[in-house]
Enzyme design. Structure first.
Site, PDB file in Angstrom:
ATOM      1  N   HIS A 155       0.812  -1.226   0.000  1.00 26.18           N
ATOM      2  CA  HIS A 155       0.000   0.000   0.000  1.00 26.18           C
ATOM      3  C   HIS A 155       0.842   1.272   0.000  1.00 26.18           C
ATOM      4  O   HIS A 155       0.298   2.367  -0.112  1.00 26.18           O
ATOM      5  CB  HIS A 155      -0.950  -0.002   1.207  1.00 26.18           C
ATOM      6  CG  HIS A 155      -2.038  -1.021   1.085  1.00 26.18           C
ATOM      7  ND1 HIS A 155      -3.308  -0.708   0.679  1.00 26.18           N
ATOM      8  CD2 HIS A 155      -2.022  -2.362   1.270  1.00 26.18           C
ATOM      9  CE1 HIS A 155      -4.045  -1.812   0.646  1.00 26.18           C
ATOM     10  NE2 HIS A 155      -3.282  -2.834   0.997  1.00 26.18           N
ATOM     11  N   ASP A 206       3.335   9.605  -1.206  1.00 24.60           N
ATOM     12  CA  ASP A 206       2.164   8.868  -0.748  1.00 24.60           C
ATOM     13  C   ASP A 206       1.936   7.709  -1.704  1.00 24.60           C
ATOM     14  O   ASP A 206       1.951   7.925  -2.920  1.00 24.60           O
ATOM     15  CB  ASP A 206       0.938   9.793  -0.740  1.00 24.60           C
ATOM     16  CG  ASP A 206      -0.008   9.482   0.407  1.00 24.60           C
ATOM     17  OD1 ASP A 206      -0.021   8.325   0.863  1.00 24.60           O
ATOM     18  OD2 ASP A 206      -0.723  10.409   0.842  1.00 24.60           O
TER      19      ASP A 206
HETATM   20  P1  ADQ Z   1      -2.783   6.412   4.638  1.00 19.15           P
HETATM   21  O1  ADQ Z   1      -1.396   6.922   4.730  1.00 19.15           O
HETATM   22  O2  ADQ Z   1      -3.463   6.283   5.931  1.00 19.15           O
HETATM   23  O3  ADQ Z   1      -2.864   5.007   3.882  1.00 19.15           O
HETATM   24  P2  ADQ Z   1      -4.895   7.569   2.807  1.00 19.15           P
HETATM   25  O4  ADQ Z   1      -4.856   6.825   1.547  1.00 19.15           O
HETATM   26  O5  ADQ Z   1      -5.151   8.998   2.586  1.00 19.15           O
HETATM   27  O6  ADQ Z   1      -3.540   7.476   3.660  1.00 19.15           O
HETATM   28  O7  ADQ Z   1      -6.031   6.910   3.679  1.00 19.15           O
HETATM   29  C1  ADQ Z   1      -6.515   7.483   4.787  1.00 19.15           C
HETATM   30  C2  ADQ Z   1      -7.914   6.981   5.121  1.00 19.15           C
HETATM   31  O8  ADQ Z   1      -8.189   7.458   6.407  1.00 19.15           O
HETATM   32  C3  ADQ Z   1      -8.955   7.578   4.169  1.00 19.15           C
HETATM   33  O9  ADQ Z   1      -9.929   6.619   3.835  1.00 19.15           O
HETATM   34  C4  ADQ Z   1      -9.579   8.718   4.985  1.00 19.15           C
HETATM   35  O10 ADQ Z   1     -10.940   8.894   4.788  1.00 19.15           O
HETATM   36  C5  ADQ Z   1      -9.342   8.299   6.402  1.00 19.15           C
HETATM   37  N1  ADQ Z   1      -9.105   9.508   7.220  1.00 19.15           N
HETATM   38  C6  ADQ Z   1      -8.195  10.436   7.018  1.00 19.15           C
HETATM   39  N2  ADQ Z   1      -8.299  11.404   7.931  1.00 19.15           N
HETATM   40  C7  ADQ Z   1      -9.301  11.077   8.730  1.00 19.15           C
HETATM   41  C8  ADQ Z   1      -9.892  11.677   9.875  1.00 19.15           C
HETATM   42  N3  ADQ Z   1      -9.493  12.820  10.403  1.00 19.15           N
HETATM   43  N4  ADQ Z   1     -10.885  11.031  10.455  1.00 19.15           N
HETATM   44  C9  ADQ Z   1     -11.312   9.871   9.962  1.00 19.15           C
HETATM   45  N5  ADQ Z   1     -10.805   9.283   8.896  1.00 19.15           N
HETATM   46  C10 ADQ Z   1      -9.802   9.865   8.294  1.00 19.15           C
HETATM   47  C11 ADQ Z   1      -1.929   4.097   3.234  1.00 19.15           C
HETATM   48  C12 ADQ Z   1      -0.985   4.744   2.244  1.00 19.15           C
HETATM   49  C13 ADQ Z   1      -1.775   5.481   1.194  1.00 19.15           C
HETATM   50  C14 ADQ Z   1      -2.749   4.541   0.506  1.00 19.15           C
HETATM   51  C15 ADQ Z   1      -3.571   3.775   1.518  1.00 19.15           C
HETATM   52  C16 ADQ Z   1      -4.413   2.699   0.868  1.00 19.15           C
HETATM   53  O11 ADQ Z   1      -0.079   5.614   2.905  1.00 19.15           O
HETATM   54  O12 ADQ Z   1      -0.906   6.075   0.249  1.00 19.15           O
HETATM   55  O13 ADQ Z   1      -3.618   5.290  -0.309  1.00 19.15           O
HETATM   56  O14 ADQ Z   1      -2.749   3.173   2.490  1.00 19.15           O
HETATM   57  O15 ADQ Z   1      -3.638   1.825   0.131  1.00 19.15           O
END
Ligand code: ADQ
Length: 738
Positions: free
Chosen positions: A166, A373
């Site tokens: 991921h 990311d």
């Molecule tokens: P993350 O680094 O956690 O994931 P991201 O892909 O943006 O990054 O996912 C975050 C998830 O958490 C999103 O579904 C979002 O809705 C949720 N989220 C964010 N802020 C929030 C908040 N304040 N309250 C509640 N929910 C919140 C890792 C990798 C990414 C990759 C994902 C999936 O770092 O690059 O996209 O895995 O593979």
């Protein structure tokens, strides 16, 4: 029933211990949504840590938790606090995470953390091995479990194993810093399919495989330890409907009203991520500061809502980041704020879905500028939420999502000026343009949603397995091998066409060191002594070397891919009227390329030139071979010269000459009850193609081929030939037909 076993660090359920007992909280992420259909009717089991340290549970509680989790298709791997500290917060988040996100300055290399990582991967392996039944598909997720595929492969050799990363897979120049880089790469190659969010990450991984293990891929396919491993990109999507329809939920509307009352009439710039140094939060704040500085007319007119979810708070780099962000926010708020307006509304907490969905609805601009990311789902969620098509996404080009969302305003997150200007562009963009850009992105997100992603990955895993079965079916073993030995034994006349390098002897660093050893000469001598046999060495080598090494045997020989031939005991004859005048034009080019490529050298034979690159650094070799081939293509266009891809060698020779013609000549020389051709590289494929269908054609190495069979290596071929020598002697001696 064949099931899907999903293996991830965390279960989608968290166990919490309260005074009044144990509670189970569901925390379904995108992954759980994407896979929900596979979990219906017990079709799936999720294996992972339930979020509570082992020592906090009594044995009774543990049994209770186990039971309750099983009812939800979850199988817990109980980790102690120490294990979590070292494997998760330690090696995963202080070594692999920073390295994958290009933060070598935050990367810790500590053998005891590595050891804990290995041990916890072993624990997961035990848990999966206990659970797995024949026919199950195992899908391992993410950087916490990169050793698991190979561990599972040795426990469950026949299981279908997929792995998805991921986070980014970094360029080799960064990945090579890791002391355990080889173990990690080998760990992943235990899978049948290795998936990444983008092609760039897949290419980085393939380069690491090439440079660390010396194994090249063929359109993403790697032949590794007798199996095929496929590497490819599968960009993860989201549950589009959930966000597209959230605006209609009463709960969300209620939130929208309340937030609007607080913030209106200012326009809203939204920033949402985990508090992580990879997300570029300080740089983003700097850009917002610059924007307010440069565009004073927007003061009191724009508010940034910044939600940062606490993450890995025990890791020092995260604590330092938190302090830095706190300070920057207060500085900006102090600098520009008025009694009526707070420039940045900063929330350091996780938000429930309705609150987050409301922010996505309200925001005019989403400012998502990670320094790196893997994908970034927040960007996708924002776009999917905009049912009326209004809203502007400013997205870092360093996020995997940028590849799928090029209609966003893409920025380099380190370029604070560019980000500040993008804010201005976003706030002044016409509604039509916003809708136009968003419509295209929304369609794409709808098509490539999280269900598509899961299906695509699992479908691909099945097709890799099918290709693998087809190829492994060609391994010369069992009944096929016995048939071969029997056919040999019974035949009155036999023809054996044998390539030399890579087939009878393993490759050596320099061509002159690959001379035949005594064991080989003994086997070949016995084969040649049998009057029923016609043995021919079909090689790209020059006749001098072949004569010196094998000339004393009663065998036929073809040198330089068939330019020269020699009957058993005879003299070399020029059988192909080859031309060598072209060499003058080609030699200087090959020499120039060799001079610029450490480890490469040119070998000259009577009618061919060979550019050897066995000792050249693998990634340089890839580049140089491409350049050399295209240079040769131009030069050879008007000459009757062919360019052959040998094993770590480029062979340039008369186009009419190939091993297929050699095979044809010998086949025409008699009627044989048994025919065998063995070779290891692409030049041998011509020979395989020229053999009649009943002949035993054998590729010496696992991989795609026209041969009917393959054996693993030259040692395996030797063993086969030795068996023929023994088996053949037991047969009745028939008079030789001439
Ligand atoms: P993350 O680094 O956690 O994931 P991201 O892909 O943006 O990054 O996912 C975050 C998830 O958490 C999103 O579904 C979002 O809705 C949720 N989220 C964010 N802020 C929030 C908040 N304040 N309250 C509640 N929910 C919140 C890792 C990798 C990414 C990759 C994902 C999936 O770092 O690059 O996209 O895995 O593979």
């Amino acid at each position: 029933m064949a099931r899907l076993l999903v293996i991830a660090n965390r279960l989608p359920v968290t166990v919490v211990k309260r005074k009044d007992g144990l509670r189970l909280h569901a925390s379904p992420g995108g992954l759980a949504t994407g896979l929900s259909s596979y979990f219906k009717d017990g079709g799936g089991v999720w294996v992972g840590w339930p979020g509570i340290a082992r020592e906090r549970l009594t044995p009774d509680e543990r049994r209770d938790v186990e039971e309750r989790l099983r009812a939800r298709n979850c199988e817990p791997v109980f980790l102690g606090q120490e294990e979590v500290d070292r494997y998760y917060l330690g090696f995963s988040n202080r070594t692999l995470w920073p390295l994958a996100h290009y933060f070598p300055q935050h990367t810790v290399y500590d053998r005891s953390l590595w050891e804990a990582y290995r041990q916890v991967n072993e624990m997961f392996c035990e848990a999966v091995a206990d659970l797995a039944e024949s026919g199950d598909t195992v899908w391992v997720h993410d950087y916490q479990l990169m050793l698991l595929p190979a561990m599972l492969r040795s426990r469950l050799p026949d299981a279908a194993i997929g792995f998805f990363l991921h986070i980014p897979f970094p360029a080799f120049e960064v990945f090579r810093l890791l002391p355990w880089r080889r173990e990690i790469v080998e760990g992943l190659l235990g899978s049948d399919l290795v998936g990444f969010h983008t092609y760039d990450y897949a290419l980085h991984f393939l380069e690491s495989v090439r440079r660390l293990l010396g194994v090249s891929d063929n359109v993403g396919r790697i032949a590794w330890q007798g199996r095929l491993v496929q590497v490819d990109a599968f960009p993860m999507g989201i549950d589009v409907e959930r966000y597209a329809e959230a605006g209609r939920l009463a709960e969300v509307q209620d939130q929208i009203r309340r937030v609007k009352a607080q913030l209106a009439p200012a326009r809203v710039v939204l920033s949402v991520d985990r508090m992580d140094y990879s997300k570029g939060i300080p740089q983003r704040l700097e850009a917002f500061d610059l924007f307010l500085e440069r565009e004073p007319q927007y003061r009191e007119k724009v508010t940034m809502v910044m939600v940062a979810v606490p993450s890995r708070t025990e890791v020092p780099a995260y604590q330092a980041l938190k302090r830095e962000v706190d300070e920057r926010v207060s500085r900006i708020n102090g600098k520009y704020g008025t009694l009526a307006w707070v420039p940045i509304r900063y929330l350091y907490r996780s938000l429930p879905f309705a609150a987050l969905a409301a922010l996505y609805q309200i925001a005019d601009v989403a400012l998502i500028t990670p320094l790196r990311d893997g994908m970034n789902l927040v960007a996708k969620e924002f776009i999917a939420s905009k049912a009326d098509g209004r809203g502007v996404l400013i997205l870092s080009e360093m996020a995997g999502a940028a590849k799928q969302l090029p209609e966003a305003l893409l920025v380099n997150p380190n370029n604070v000026e560019e980000v500040a200007s993008a804010l201005f562009t976003a706030l002044t963009m016409s509604e039509e343009e916003q809708q136009e850009r968003n419509r295209v992105m929304q369609e794409r997100l709808r098509h490539y949603d999280v269900k598509w992603w899961a299906q695509e990955f699992l479908q691909r895993l099945r097709s890799v397995r099918a290709a693998q079965r087809e190829l492994s079916g060609r391994r010369l073993a069992g009944v096929e091998r016995r048939n071969l030995v029997e056919a040999y034994r019974r035949a009155a006349r036999r023809l054996l066409l044998l390539d030399y390098d890579g087939t009878l002897v393993p490759f050596a660093g320099r061509p002159e060191s690959a001379f035949p050893d005594r064991e080989l000469l003994r086997i070949l001598g016995a084969l040649c002594e049998d009057p029923r046999n016609t043995v021919v060495f079909v090689s790209g080598r020059d006749r001098g070397t072949l004569g010196r090494w094998l000339g004393h045997l009663r065998a036929g020989m073809a040198a330089e891919h068939g330019v020269w031939m020699r009957l058993p005991g005879g003299r070399w004859e020029l059988v192909e009227r080859a031309d060598a005048a072209w060499k003058e034009a080609i030699r200087p080019v090959l020499e120039r390329f060799a001079a610029h490529t450490p480890g490469a050298f040119v070998e000259e034979k009577d009618f061919s030139l060979v550019w050897h690159y066995r000792q050249v650094d693998a990634s340089l070799a890839t580049v140089r071979v491409g350049e050399l081939k295209s240079a040769l293509m131009h030069l050879t266009a008007r000459l009757n010269v062919g360019v052959l891809d040998g094993d770590r060698a480029i062979d340039v020779k008369d186009a009419n000459i190939n091993k297929g013609r050699v095979a044809g000549r010998w086949l025409g020389g008699g009627v044989y009850g048994f025919m065998l051709a063995a070779g290891d590289d692409t030049t041998d494929e011509d020979m395989f193609a020229a053999m009649p269908p009943e002949a035993y054609t054998i590729k010496v190495r696992f991989g795609p081929t026209r041969a009917r069979f393959y054996v693993e290596n030259s040692q395996a071929l030797r063993e086969l030939l030795a068996e023929l020598v023994e088996g053949g002697q037991q047969g009745t001696r028939l008079p030789l037909r001439i």
